[in-house]
Write a protein that holds these residues in place. Structure first.
Motif, PDB file in Angstrom:
ATOM      1  N   THR A  71       0.835  -1.197   0.000  1.00  0.00           N
ATOM      2  CA  THR A  71       0.000   0.000   0.000  1.00  0.00           C
ATOM      3  C   THR A  71       0.872   1.250   0.000  1.00  0.00           C
ATOM      4  O   THR A  71       1.708   1.437   0.877  1.00  0.00           O
ATOM      5  N   CYS A  72       0.622   2.109  -0.982  1.00  0.00           N
ATOM      6  CA  CYS A  72       1.360   3.367  -1.091  1.00  0.00           C
ATOM      7  C   CYS A  72       0.924   4.298   0.040  1.00  0.00           C
ATOM      8  O   CYS A  72      -0.270   4.518   0.236  1.00  0.00           O
ATOM      9  N   LYS A  79      -0.728  -1.687  -5.227  1.00  0.00           N
ATOM     10  CA  LYS A  79       0.318  -2.425  -5.943  1.00  0.00           C
ATOM     11  C   LYS A  79       1.540  -1.539  -6.127  1.00  0.00           C
ATOM     12  O   LYS A  79       1.427  -0.335  -6.348  1.00  0.00           O
ATOM     13  N   ALA A  80       2.707  -2.182  -6.054  1.00  0.00           N
ATOM     14  CA  ALA A  80       3.958  -1.442  -6.207  1.00  0.00           C
ATOM     15  C   ALA A  80       5.038  -2.372  -6.726  1.00  0.00           C
ATOM     16  O   ALA A  80       4.921  -3.586  -6.651  1.00  0.00           O
ATOM     17  N   ALA A  94      17.985  -5.770   5.091  1.00  0.00           N
ATOM     18  CA  ALA A  94      18.062  -5.002   3.851  1.00  0.00           C
ATOM     19  C   ALA A  94      16.959  -3.948   3.821  1.00  0.00           C
ATOM     20  O   ALA A  94      15.913  -4.096   4.443  1.00  0.00           O
ATOM     21  N   THR A  95      17.192  -2.874   3.078  1.00  0.00           N
ATOM     22  CA  THR A  95      16.197  -1.815   2.905  1.00  0.00           C
ATOM     23  C   THR A  95      15.411  -2.111   1.633  1.00  0.00           C
ATOM     24  O   THR A  95      15.991  -2.432   0.597  1.00  0.00           O
ATOM     25  N   THR A  96      14.094  -2.013   1.712  1.00  0.00           N
ATOM     26  CA  THR A  96      13.232  -2.263   0.571  1.00  0.00           C
ATOM     27  C   THR A  96      12.748  -0.938   0.009  1.00  0.00           C
ATOM     28  O   THR A  96      12.186  -0.118   0.727  1.00  0.00           O
ATOM     29  N   PHE A  97      12.968  -0.735  -1.287  1.00  0.00           N
ATOM     30  CA  PHE A  97      12.522   0.469  -1.983  1.00  0.00           C
ATOM     31  C   PHE A  97      11.306   0.106  -2.822  1.00  0.00           C
ATOM     32  O   PHE A  97      11.322  -0.875  -3.565  1.00  0.00           O
ATOM     33  N   TYR A  98      10.237   0.912  -2.706  1.00  0.00           N
ATOM     34  CA  TYR A  98       8.999   0.670  -3.426  1.00  0.00           C
ATOM     35  C   TYR A  98       8.729   1.803  -4.410  1.00  0.00           C
ATOM     36  O   TYR A  98       9.117   2.948  -4.170  1.00  0.00           O
ATOM     37  N   MET A 108       8.056   7.110  -4.910  1.00  0.00           N
ATOM     38  CA  MET A 108       8.907   6.076  -4.331  1.00  0.00           C
ATOM     39  C   MET A 108       8.954   6.265  -2.826  1.00  0.00           C
ATOM     40  O   MET A 108       8.898   7.396  -2.335  1.00  0.00           O
ATOM     41  N   TRP A 109       9.053   5.164  -2.099  1.00  0.00           N
ATOM     42  CA  TRP A 109       9.247   5.199  -0.653  1.00  0.00           C
ATOM     43  C   TRP A 109      10.075   3.991  -0.263  1.00  0.00           C
ATOM     44  O   TRP A 109      10.323   3.119  -1.079  1.00  0.00           O
TER      45      TRP A 109
END
Length: 112
Positions: A71-72, A79-80, A94-98, A108-109
């Motif tokens: 969820t944005c 969806k992303a 790890a860092t997740t980029f969406y 992006m977040w």
């Protein structure tokens, strides 16, 4: 804090005595600097803000990212695309980029 221009050691402060005024001195070399009574601003520098480069570009996300149900936080679209990257030490997750797949949002977040 003042540092010795010759060797880079932290200068020590010496109280004024009969034969000399207050001063800074280096413990490793013979450098001595007298303390001035007034403070002078030598120059003023304008701070320049650096441009921040994104970790992932839109092109990177479209060709390498996987699609998921996330969820944005900006538009609440469900969806992303995402990619994971280890940007901290190895014992941290790890860092997740969406990237939001809503055409009107496209933001992006990240989640650490």
């Amino acid at each position: 804090m003042e540092f010795c221009p010759t060797c880079g050691t932290l200068l020590r402060y010496e109280l004024p005595a009969e034969r000399h005024p207050a001063r800074f001195f280096c413990r490793t070399c013979p450098y001595v600097c007298s303390v001035q009574t007034g403070v002078k601003i030598k120059r003023k520098l304008q701070l320049v803000k650096k441009e921040v480069e994104p970790v992932f570009t839109l092109e990177d996300m479209m060709k390498g990212g996987s699609e998921t149900e996330a969820t944005c936080p900006h538009c609440n679209f469900g969806k992303a695309r995402y990619q994971q990257l280890q940007i901290r030490s190895a014992d941290e997750p790890a860092t997740t980029f969406y990237f939001c797949l809503n055409e009107k949002c496209s933001r992006m977040w990240r989640e650490d």
